[in-house]
Design an enzyme around this catalytic site. Structure first.
Site, PDB file in Angstrom:
ATOM      1  N   ARG A 229      63.280 -25.019  15.125  1.00  0.00           N
ATOM      2  CA  ARG A 229      63.812 -25.778  16.247  1.00  0.00           C
ATOM      3  C   ARG A 229      64.941 -26.651  15.740  1.00  0.00           C
ATOM      4  O   ARG A 229      64.827 -27.276  14.671  1.00  0.00           O
ATOM      5  CB  ARG A 229      62.729 -26.682  16.863  1.00  0.00           C
ATOM      6  CG  ARG A 229      61.654 -25.944  17.628  1.00  0.00           C
ATOM      7  CD  ARG A 229      62.196 -25.278  18.893  1.00  0.00           C
ATOM      8  NE  ARG A 229      61.155 -24.579  19.647  1.00  0.00           N
ATOM      9  CZ  ARG A 229      60.888 -23.279  19.545  1.00  0.00           C
ATOM     10  NH1 ARG A 229      61.590 -22.515  18.728  1.00  0.00           N
ATOM     11  NH2 ARG A 229      59.943 -22.729  20.293  1.00  0.00           N
ATOM     12  N   HIS A 277      69.302 -17.972  18.890  1.00  0.00           N
ATOM     13  CA  HIS A 277      67.842 -18.118  19.033  1.00  0.00           C
ATOM     14  C   HIS A 277      67.148 -16.778  19.316  1.00  0.00           C
ATOM     15  O   HIS A 277      66.627 -16.540  20.414  1.00  0.00           O
ATOM     16  CB  HIS A 277      67.514 -19.127  20.152  1.00  0.00           C
ATOM     17  CG  HIS A 277      66.106 -19.646  20.067  1.00  0.00           C
ATOM     18  ND1 HIS A 277      65.757 -20.922  20.401  1.00  0.00           N
ATOM     19  CD2 HIS A 277      64.957 -19.060  19.662  1.00  0.00           C
ATOM     20  CE1 HIS A 277      64.453 -21.095  20.231  1.00  0.00           C
ATOM     21  NE2 HIS A 277      63.941 -19.956  19.775  1.00  0.00           N
TER      22      HIS A 277
HETATM   23  C1  OXD Z   1      59.284 -19.025  19.864  1.00  0.00           C
HETATM   24  C2  OXD Z   1      60.727 -18.877  19.804  1.00  0.00           C
HETATM   25  O1  OXD Z   1      58.791 -20.133  19.700  1.00  0.00           O
HETATM   26  O2  OXD Z   1      61.246 -17.819  20.175  1.00  0.00           O
HETATM   27  O3  OXD Z   1      58.604 -18.024  20.083  1.00  0.00           O
HETATM   28  O4  OXD Z   1      61.407 -19.801  19.388  1.00  0.00           O
END
Ligand code: OXD
Length: 314
Positions: A229, A277
């Site tokens: 993240r 992402h």
């Molecule tokens: C997840 C993501 O948490 O794709 O699955 O970031």
């Protein structure tokens, strides 16, 4: 086996509804599976399979029995104000998702370890720029976060011959990986990381964990890989350190704000690789079974597996 009926709603801007519907129907033939756009009466919904649904999505779902997070990280779900009280939340823990993530981490680590960006730049200049490869055991790769995804990535890196360090909140043991636990050991790990791989969950404890001071502890020229993240890292500090070369290069799949603004300086930096992402995603064919099992459990009044503790944040 019980064949649950009722209605499941699907909501994701990134995943294909038809593919998930078909994969789930194979296990749950009596369940109605609808896309969020088709829901006229939220009270008719019993199960929700969702990735970052819009605000207010759960409002009026008064008969909801289970929320399944369509992904591994639940940070965007647990803090929502519209979560119905007492409804269990589960997340997907899929070996194929872990494998896809480990593949991305391996790719990014090898890219830095083998100095591929240097050769890409040399190629653009039409230059035969020989640099002798380093043997992998001389390269220390630190993986922060040894959950299902982090542990598999650490094992894959170890299999490739890197010297692998792992760090987690509570003690873990992984063959061939030097494991550290607790915040008091984090600086020691950072100071040794030629390549730092961030795989932590985002919680109140980990938000902003990699601040300027901690990032500055990385050895000069270290590489940073973030597949977890963006908000784990102080993005402004990271950008400065990349600009100065203290962080030599980065592979970034996640950002504090997504999509990353088109004006963000990271886009133009030669030493940064950006992906939007997608390091790993939930895979319908392999995840449908565990989702179905959890729906069966809940329909029988049992607790689901892989339940998330909203107060812990994962
Ligand atoms: C997840 C993501 O948490 O794709 O699955 O970031």
């Amino acid at each position: 086996m019980t064949r649950p009926s009722g209605t499941l709603v699907f909501s994701s801007a990134f995943d294909a509804f038809d593919v998930w519907r078909d994969a789930l129907h194979a296990h749950l033939p009596d369940l109605a599976i609808v896309d969020a756009s088709e829901v006229a009466d939220p009270a008719s919904i019993h199960y929700a399979l969702a990735w970052k649904p819009p605000e207010g999505f759960f409002d009026k779902m008064v008969n909801l029995r289970l929320i399944i997070n369509l992904g591994a990280g639940v940070d965007s779900l647990v803090g929502r104000r519209d979560l119905p009280a007492g409804v269990p939340i589960t997340r997907i823990t899929d070996p194929q998702m872990a494998r896809m993530m480990a593949g991305y981490v391996l790719f990014a680590t090898l890219r830095h370890a083998r100095e591929i960006p240097f050769f890409e730049q040399a190629q653009r200049r039409g230059e035969w720029a020989y640099r002798h490869p380093r043997s992998p055991e001389t390269i220390r790769v630190a993986v922060l976060g040894l959950g299902e995804l982090g542990a598999l990535a650490a094992m894959e890196l170890q299999r490739q011959g890197f010297t692998v360090l792992g760090w987690s909140r509570s003690p873990r043991q992984i063959d061939g990986v030097q494991c550290f636990a607790g915040i008091e050991t984090l600086d020691t790990v950072l100071e040794q990381a030629d390549i730092l791989v961030v795989m932590l969950p985002l919680t109140t404890d980990t938000r902003g964990l990699l601040d300027r001071e901690r990032l500055s502890r990385l050895p000069q020229g270290a590489a940073l890989i973030n597949v977890a993240r963006g908000a784990l890292v102080d993005q402004a500090a990271m950008t400065d350190l990349l600009r100065e070369g203290h962080i030599g290069s980065a592979t970034l799949d996640v950002f504090a704000q997504e999509p990353l603004a088109s004006t963000d300086p990271l886009w133009a930096m030669e030493n940064v690789l950006i992906t939007p992402h997608l390091a790993s995603v939930a895979i319908p064919s392999s995840s449908a079974r565990q989702i179905a099992d959890n729906i069966v459990r809940v329909s029988r009044g049992e607790a689901p597996a892989n339940q998330v503790d909203p107060s812990r944040g994962y």
